[in-house]
Design a protein around this motif. Sequence first.
Motif, PDB file in Angstrom:
ATOM      1  N   SER A  53      17.675 -10.991  -7.317  1.00  0.00           N
ATOM      2  CA  SER A  53      18.461 -12.231  -7.253  1.00  0.00           C
ATOM      3  C   SER A  53      17.928 -13.206  -8.284  1.00  0.00           C
ATOM      4  O   SER A  53      17.775 -14.382  -8.030  1.00  0.00           O
ATOM      5  CB  SER A  53      18.394 -12.841  -5.854  1.00  0.00           C
ATOM      6  OG  SER A  53      17.055 -13.052  -5.464  1.00  0.00           O
ATOM      7  N   LEU A  90      19.676 -12.152   8.200  1.00  0.00           N
ATOM      8  CA  LEU A  90      19.808 -12.338   6.759  1.00  0.00           C
ATOM      9  C   LEU A  90      20.835 -11.353   6.211  1.00  0.00           C
ATOM     10  O   LEU A  90      21.100 -10.316   6.839  1.00  0.00           O
ATOM     11  CB  LEU A  90      18.457 -12.078   6.066  1.00  0.00           C
ATOM     12  CG  LEU A  90      17.290 -12.981   6.433  1.00  0.00           C
ATOM     13  CD1 LEU A  90      15.986 -12.423   5.859  1.00  0.00           C
ATOM     14  CD2 LEU A  90      17.531 -14.392   5.913  1.00  0.00           C
ATOM     15  N   HIS A  94      20.177  -7.784   0.427  1.00  0.00           N
ATOM     16  CA  HIS A  94      19.002  -8.292  -0.277  1.00  0.00           C
ATOM     17  C   HIS A  94      17.749  -7.662   0.322  1.00  0.00           C
ATOM     18  O   HIS A  94      17.743  -7.216   1.471  1.00  0.00           O
ATOM     19  CB  HIS A  94      18.917  -9.819  -0.169  1.00  0.00           C
ATOM     20  CG  HIS A  94      19.993 -10.533  -0.929  1.00  0.00           C
ATOM     21  ND1 HIS A  94      20.150 -10.399  -2.289  1.00  0.00           N
ATOM     22  CD2 HIS A  94      20.970 -11.381  -0.517  1.00  0.00           C
ATOM     23  CE1 HIS A  94      21.185 -11.138  -2.685  1.00  0.00           C
ATOM     24  NE2 HIS A  94      21.684 -11.737  -1.634  1.00  0.00           N
ATOM     25  N   ALA A  96      14.960  -8.795   1.541  1.00  0.00           N
ATOM     26  CA  ALA A  96      14.400  -9.350   2.778  1.00  0.00           C
ATOM     27  C   ALA A  96      15.150  -8.826   3.993  1.00  0.00           C
ATOM     28  O   ALA A  96      14.548  -8.438   5.004  1.00  0.00           O
ATOM     29  CB  ALA A  96      14.433 -10.875   2.743  1.00  0.00           C
ATOM     30  N   VAL A 142      15.024 -17.607   6.063  1.00  0.00           N
ATOM     31  CA  VAL A 142      14.756 -18.352   4.835  1.00  0.00           C
ATOM     32  C   VAL A 142      14.593 -19.828   5.215  1.00  0.00           C
ATOM     33  O   VAL A 142      15.018 -20.247   6.304  1.00  0.00           O
ATOM     34  CB  VAL A 142      15.874 -18.165   3.789  1.00  0.00           C
ATOM     35  CG1 VAL A 142      15.942 -16.712   3.342  1.00  0.00           C
ATOM     36  CG2 VAL A 142      17.223 -18.621   4.320  1.00  0.00           C
ATOM     37  N   GLY A 169      11.894 -15.781   0.826  1.00  0.00           N
ATOM     38  CA  GLY A 169      13.101 -15.884   0.019  1.00  0.00           C
ATOM     39  C   GLY A 169      13.044 -17.067  -0.923  1.00  0.00           C
ATOM     40  O   GLY A 169      13.627 -17.061  -1.996  1.00  0.00           O
ATOM     41  N   SER A 194      12.143  -8.459  -4.785  1.00  0.00           N
ATOM     42  CA  SER A 194      12.703  -7.104  -4.737  1.00  0.00           C
ATOM     43  C   SER A 194      11.751  -6.098  -5.358  1.00  0.00           C
ATOM     44  O   SER A 194      11.601  -4.975  -4.876  1.00  0.00           O
ATOM     45  CB  SER A 194      14.049  -7.067  -5.484  1.00  0.00           C
ATOM     46  OG  SER A 194      14.993  -7.937  -4.907  1.00  0.00           O
ATOM     47  N   GLY A 198       9.805  -6.758  -1.169  1.00  0.00           N
ATOM     48  CA  GLY A 198       9.828  -7.949  -0.316  1.00  0.00           C
ATOM     49  C   GLY A 198       8.465  -8.600  -0.279  1.00  0.00           C
ATOM     50  O   GLY A 198       7.633  -8.432  -1.178  1.00  0.00           O
ATOM     51  N   GLY A 356      21.107 -15.450  -3.782  1.00  0.00           N
ATOM     52  CA  GLY A 356      20.173 -14.534  -3.140  1.00  0.00           C
ATOM     53  C   GLY A 356      19.780 -15.041  -1.768  1.00  0.00           C
ATOM     54  O   GLY A 356      20.481 -15.839  -1.148  1.00  0.00           O
ATOM     55  N   PRO A 357      18.635 -14.580  -1.259  1.00  0.00           N
ATOM     56  CA  PRO A 357      18.231 -14.932   0.107  1.00  0.00           C
ATOM     57  C   PRO A 357      17.528 -16.280   0.183  1.00  0.00           C
ATOM     58  O   PRO A 357      16.318 -16.371   0.304  1.00  0.00           O
ATOM     59  CB  PRO A 357      17.283 -13.791   0.486  1.00  0.00           C
ATOM     60  CG  PRO A 357      16.668 -13.396  -0.817  1.00  0.00           C
ATOM     61  CD  PRO A 357      17.711 -13.628  -1.879  1.00  0.00           C
ATOM     62  N   LYS A 359      17.347 -18.818  -2.116  1.00  0.00           N
ATOM     63  CA  LYS A 359      16.853 -19.478  -3.325  1.00  0.00           C
ATOM     64  C   LYS A 359      17.877 -20.496  -3.814  1.00  0.00           C
ATOM     65  O   LYS A 359      19.081 -20.235  -3.819  1.00  0.00           O
ATOM     66  CB  LYS A 359      16.577 -18.453  -4.430  1.00  0.00           C
ATOM     67  CG  LYS A 359      15.487 -17.445  -4.114  1.00  0.00           C
ATOM     68  CD  LYS A 359      15.281 -16.521  -5.298  1.00  0.00           C
ATOM     69  CE  LYS A 359      14.130 -15.540  -5.039  1.00  0.00           C
ATOM     70  NZ  LYS A 359      14.469 -14.569  -3.986  1.00  0.00           N
TER      71      LYS A 359
END
Length: 370
Positions: A53, A90, A94, A96, A142, A169, A194, A198, A356-357, A359
């Motif tokens: 991400s 989540l 992704h 996480a 997150v 994240g 990633s 993680g 992304g997760p 961010k």
Amino acid sequence: MLRATDRLRAVVDGSIAALPVPAGDSRETERLTTALAAGEPVDDEVALVVATSGSTGVPKGAMHTAATLAASAAATQERLGGPGGWLLALPAHHIAGLQVLLRCLRAGFTPTVIDVGGGFDPAALVAALDRVDGPRRYTSLVPTQLVKVLDDPSAVAALREVDAILVGGAATPAPLQARAVDAGLPIVRTYGMSETGGGCVYDGIPLPGVRIRLDAPVDGVGRVALSGPMVALGYRNRPDHPAFAQPGEFLTDDLGRVDDGVLSIVGRADEAITSGGLTVVPQVVEAAVLADPTVAECAVVGLPDERLGEKVVAVVVAAKGAEVRADSVQSAVRERLDRIAVPREVVVVDALPLRGPGKVDRAALRARFA
């Protein structure tokens, strides 16, 4: 869900190679499958190609094997105190979210899943946690989700009873962490990406087998390099990428320092703002802004300025029931940092754009307010 679980078990044992894509988003699926060459041959070792991400907008695919995924799960389980069931809150494509599922399956339990396709509702955690199977219960959030949880007493009460809440994240602001701890939540700050399967650094301490190196440090601050058995083989179809120049190591774009064995992230090398010829690290300014109790969330960006080149701008979300004053935010920064770091503007928004997760999408903010 049963078919998806069977495929995830096949990823765990390495019998297939998977590229997770978001359900119900055909445009993003097309982007990922095209960029990461879905359907074309891949190394026999590879069990998972997971999209990053990153901030460039061009997805890269971190290639993981059954062994790197197993190493990540084993190290997490050891640090957290044993196997248990996991609640997924989540997006599952992704890293996480994927790791919540993979860790749970590897431990022998069936994951419990909350649908967050339409947004995150903290009230949904209450009933879902009652369904989590296993001798211990874990979940992962997150920071933006943690903010919502802390405003929901029933969700707080339910989460007090779990064994660990991984929060990652994106960086967890110190005031948010303090609120969570004061509320009795067993949070664990995680750092990873990633490329490292993680989170691989928990509360600043590397997981078993993980090593931290600071590349080209200046005054104790350098680019963070991570190595260990959970580091990906490299990027899909990009064998010579410099981030994987050292075998078994991933060189991040994060700037960090290590004090008494504890890693602290101070910013990113690719997000620094040059204002009046001086360098400003956005994350350092954000930490100062969040000292103002009227601010719940903050992102600092550099916007074009004829005189300074770039001016520092703070984009903030107000705390529940509070009113943000620009002069108060500026005073909070002025008291803690050099005057060049004081935001020239303070913009209040309902929510920060994310990629992304969890961010913050700084590029979207720059495009919106430039």
